[in-house]
Every structure is written in C-alpha cells, then in structure tokens.
Motif scaffolding. Structure first.
Motif, PDB file in Angstrom:
ATOM      1  N   LEU A  69       0.811  -1.222   0.000  1.00  0.00           N
ATOM      2  CA  LEU A  69       0.000   0.000   0.000  1.00  0.00           C
ATOM      3  C   LEU A  69       0.844   1.272   0.000  1.00  0.00           C
ATOM      4  N   GLY A  70       2.092   1.184   0.386  1.00  0.00           N
ATOM      5  CA  GLY A  70       2.949   2.358   0.406  1.00  0.00           C
ATOM      6  C   GLY A  70       3.827   2.379   1.633  1.00  0.00           C
ATOM      7  N   THR A  71       4.590   3.477   1.757  1.00  0.00           N
ATOM      8  CA  THR A  71       5.509   3.591   2.895  1.00  0.00           C
ATOM      9  C   THR A  71       5.280   4.850   3.714  1.00  0.00           C
ATOM     10  N   GLU A  72       4.543   5.798   3.181  1.00  0.00           N
ATOM     11  CA  GLU A  72       4.352   7.080   3.866  1.00  0.00           C
ATOM     12  C   GLU A  72       3.054   7.067   4.675  1.00  0.00           C
ATOM     13  N   TRP A  73       3.180   7.234   5.979  1.00  0.00           N
ATOM     14  CA  TRP A  73       2.032   7.287   6.880  1.00  0.00           C
ATOM     15  C   TRP A  73       1.634   8.742   7.086  1.00  0.00           C
ATOM     16  N   ARG A  74       0.331   9.013   7.075  1.00  0.00           N
ATOM     17  CA  ARG A  74      -0.151  10.363   7.389  1.00  0.00           C
ATOM     18  C   ARG A  74      -1.620  10.290   7.785  1.00  0.00           C
ATOM     19  N   THR A  75      -2.100  11.374   8.335  1.00  0.00           N
ATOM     20  CA  THR A  75      -3.516  11.499   8.681  1.00  0.00           C
ATOM     21  C   THR A  75      -4.077  12.741   8.015  1.00  0.00           C
ATOM     22  N   THR A  76      -5.353  12.676   7.732  1.00  0.00           N
ATOM     23  CA  THR A  76      -6.025  13.843   7.163  1.00  0.00           C
ATOM     24  C   THR A  76      -6.573  14.683   8.298  1.00  0.00           C
ATOM     25  N   GLN A  77      -7.101  15.861   7.952  1.00  0.00           N
ATOM     26  CA  GLN A  77      -7.685  16.721   8.987  1.00  0.00           C
ATOM     27  C   GLN A  77      -8.931  16.090   9.596  1.00  0.00           C
ATOM     28  N   GLU A  78      -9.583  15.209   8.843  1.00  0.00           N
ATOM     29  CA  GLU A  78     -10.774  14.515   9.363  1.00  0.00           C
ATOM     30  C   GLU A  78     -10.403  13.353  10.285  1.00  0.00           C
ATOM     31  N   GLY A  79      -9.110  13.009  10.361  1.00  0.00           N
ATOM     32  CA  GLY A  79      -8.655  11.919  11.226  1.00  0.00           C
ATOM     33  C   GLY A  79      -8.515  10.595  10.517  1.00  0.00           C
ATOM     34  N   THR A  80      -8.575  10.573   9.200  1.00  0.00           N
ATOM     35  CA  THR A  80      -8.413   9.340   8.431  1.00  0.00           C
ATOM     36  C   THR A  80      -6.933   8.983   8.361  1.00  0.00           C
ATOM     37  N   LEU A  81      -6.614   7.739   8.647  1.00  0.00           N
ATOM     38  CA  LEU A  81      -5.233   7.253   8.575  1.00  0.00           C
ATOM     39  C   LEU A  81      -4.953   6.778   7.159  1.00  0.00           C
ATOM     40  N   LEU A  83      -2.008   5.313   4.332  1.00  0.00           N
ATOM     41  CA  LEU A  83      -0.709   4.719   4.044  1.00  0.00           C
ATOM     42  C   LEU A  83      -0.531   4.857   2.547  1.00  0.00           C
ATOM     43  N   GLY A  84       0.409   5.709   2.149  1.00  0.00           N
ATOM     44  CA  GLY A  84       0.506   6.078   0.733  1.00  0.00           C
ATOM     45  C   GLY A  84      -0.741   6.883   0.390  1.00  0.00           C
ATOM     46  N   THR A  85      -1.519   6.393  -0.550  1.00  0.00           N
ATOM     47  CA  THR A  85      -2.789   7.050  -0.894  1.00  0.00           C
ATOM     48  C   THR A  85      -3.983   6.230  -0.431  1.00  0.00           C
ATOM     49  N   SER A  86      -3.751   5.117   0.227  1.00  0.00           N
ATOM     50  CA  SER A  86      -4.829   4.217   0.656  1.00  0.00           C
ATOM     51  C   SER A  86      -5.279   4.549   2.070  1.00  0.00           C
ATOM     52  N   SER A  87      -6.578   4.658   2.235  1.00  0.00           N
ATOM     53  CA  SER A  87      -7.147   4.861   3.572  1.00  0.00           C
ATOM     54  C   SER A  87      -7.163   3.526   4.312  1.00  0.00           C
ATOM     55  N   LEU A  88      -6.736   3.564   5.572  1.00  0.00           N
ATOM     56  CA  LEU A  88      -6.720   2.330   6.376  1.00  0.00           C
ATOM     57  C   LEU A  88      -7.911   2.230   7.318  1.00  0.00           C
ATOM     58  N   ASN A  89      -8.691   3.281   7.419  1.00  0.00           N
ATOM     59  CA  ASN A  89      -9.873   3.246   8.287  1.00  0.00           C
ATOM     60  C   ASN A  89     -10.861   2.209   7.762  1.00  0.00           C
TER      61      ASN A  89
END
Length: 104
Positions: A69-81, A83-89
């Motif tokens: 799915l990717g290597t870069e972890w981030r969260t959106t302002q809405e709190g969605t986790l 990984l890359g461009t894939s949502s893990l929620n």
C-alpha cells in the motif's frame, strides 16, 4: 518466692519432640513457599517471552501485508489514517489476514 516465679514457663512445659516438629514444619512450609514463588516467576517470565515473540511475528506479517500500500504514513484533517494514498480506516481485512496467518 512469689507465685509467678514458681509457675513453669510455657516453653518449659512443651517437650523437645513438639518443638522439633514445629521447627520442621516451619522449615518445610518455607521451602515449599519458596519453590512455588520461584516456579510462578519462571512461568510468568516464559509466558511474557512467548507473547512478545508472537507479537513480533504478527507485526512482521502486518508490515509485509501493508508494504504493497505504500511507505508514507499520514492522517487527514478529518482523522483518516492513510498509508501512501490508501485509507486504512475500516480495513479490517488486513488485520484479519494477519490473525488467520499467525493465529494471534
């Protein structure tokens, strides 16, 4: 002499055999308690090591599953986790796959 001095002490009235039996019983009680304590500590330590190993294996499998799915972890302002461009929620199938593979 007074009445208190004439009365024998309790320890003087108890014979040598009951004294030795009491000492032996106390020694046995101490030995059994010590052995139980050491055994319980050993079992607890072994259980903790096994749990840590199972966790390490599960985490390695999860990392392998998530690598696609990717290597870069981030969260959106809405709190969605993300990984890359894939949502893990809500992606419970990833965790379920790890559980099925490892049993943990």
């Amino acid at each position: 002499m007074s009445d208190i001095e004439l009365r024998p002490r309790l320890m003087d009235r108890v014979g040598i055999i009951p004294r030795l039996l009491l000492c032996a019983l106390l020694a046995i009680l101490l030995a059994v308690s010590s052995a139980q304590l050491l055994t319980l500590r050993s079992v607890q330590k072994n259980g903790m090591q096994q749990a840590e190993h199972a966790l390490e294996v599960s985490m390695a499998v999860l990392r392998h599953e998530l690598a696609a799915l990717g290597t870069e972890w981030r969260t959106t302002q809405e709190g969605t986790l993300l990984l890359g461009t894939s949502s893990l929620n809500g992606r419970n199938e990833l965790v379920d796959a790890v559980q099925q593979m490892t049993g943990a």
